[in-house]
Design an enzyme around this catalytic site. Sequence first.
Site, mmCIF file in Angstrom:
data_model
loop_
_atom_site.group_PDB
_atom_site.id
_atom_site.type_symbol
_atom_site.label_atom_id
_atom_site.label_comp_id
_atom_site.label_asym_id
_atom_site.label_seq_id
_atom_site.Cartn_x
_atom_site.Cartn_y
_atom_site.Cartn_z
ATOM 1 N N HIS A 161 0.777 -1.201 0.041
ATOM 2 C CA HIS A 161 0.040 0.020 -0.196
ATOM 3 C C HIS A 161 0.705 1.341 0.063
ATOM 4 O O HIS A 161 1.975 1.243 0.388
ATOM 5 C CB HIS A 161 -0.804 0.123 1.127
ATOM 6 N N HIS A 212 1.040 4.724 1.969
ATOM 7 C CA HIS A 212 0.695 5.224 3.206
ATOM 8 C C HIS A 212 0.678 6.693 3.113
ATOM 9 O O HIS A 212 1.479 7.359 2.574
ATOM 10 C CB HIS A 212 1.323 4.453 4.252
ATOM 11 N N HIS A 237 -3.371 4.387 5.273
ATOM 12 C CA HIS A 237 -3.589 4.035 3.841
ATOM 13 C C HIS A 237 -3.769 5.740 3.327
ATOM 14 O O HIS A 237 -4.713 6.215 3.801
ATOM 15 C CB HIS A 237 -4.151 3.168 3.328
ATOM 16 N N HIS A 272 -11.502 0.471 2.297
ATOM 17 C CA HIS A 272 -10.427 -0.420 1.849
ATOM 18 C C HIS A 272 -10.745 -1.446 1.008
ATOM 19 O O HIS A 272 -11.860 -2.210 1.299
ATOM 20 C CB HIS A 272 -9.535 -0.841 2.847
ATOM 21 N N HIS A 294 -9.632 2.566 -1.850
ATOM 22 C CA HIS A 294 -9.188 3.999 -2.031
ATOM 23 C C HIS A 294 -7.785 4.125 -2.518
ATOM 24 O O HIS A 294 -7.276 2.927 -3.264
ATOM 25 C CB HIS A 294 -8.913 4.468 -0.329
ATOM 26 N N ASP A 348 -4.767 1.787 -2.185
ATOM 27 C CA ASP A 348 -4.777 0.220 -2.216
ATOM 28 C C ASP A 348 -3.918 -0.237 -3.615
ATOM 29 O O ASP A 348 -4.495 0.333 -4.500
ATOM 30 C CB ASP A 348 -6.207 -0.059 -2.422
ATOM 31 N N HIS A 399 3.441 -5.444 3.673
ATOM 32 C CA HIS A 399 3.075 -5.914 4.745
ATOM 33 C C HIS A 399 3.343 -7.527 4.770
ATOM 34 O O HIS A 399 3.714 -8.206 3.748
ATOM 35 C CB HIS A 399 1.323 -5.895 5.065
ATOM 36 N N ARG A 431 3.913 -4.535 9.082
ATOM 37 C CA ARG A 431 4.547 -3.932 8.100
ATOM 38 C C ARG A 431 6.141 -4.271 8.272
ATOM 39 O O ARG A 431 6.557 -4.193 9.151
ATOM 40 C CB ARG A 431 4.396 -2.378 8.393
#
Length: 181
Positions: A80, A82, A97, A105, A114, A117, A156, A173
Amino acid sequence: MKKPISFMLFSILFLVAGIAFAQGVYGNKDAKQGDMDSFVIDLKNNKGERMGTASFEHSGNVLRLTINASGLTPGKHGFHIHENPIVGNDFNTAGSHFNPTGKKHGHLNPEGPHLGDLLNLEVDAKGNANQTFELKDLTLEKGKPNSILGKSLIIHAMEDDYKTDPSGNSGDRVAGGNILN
């Protein structure tokens, strides 16, 4: 007559070298980040060890993102953009995010996705990821609401399920990098 010419040539060379050095260290102060069409960032783990790179390149209205990384666990990983840059090696400082449109999400979420993503990053059996993504609604233009400059990229530990808000159950993460500011 030779001394003044030699001194003048030396002075000119010194001046040119100084300008070149300053631009190399500090960048061209006249260039705007929004004018950039491409750049590469380092991806690091939470110990600050380099794991690979992410390159960004504008091609027409599409922002192309290419990931080349190693040292990851095999399988799919949530991936993602951030909202904040990473401070130190603390991935939690990246915040949530990137979501300037206020959506939920997930690509499978009827109220999503969003802008932060991305599709899952696929890592091979040797722990390597070499993948290119086309990001159609994002830009490198500074000052635009959909600009990713000053944001971060986070990998992630687990696969994103594409529907669970806020992070697709993608776990910890494990790697990331800051997108130029």
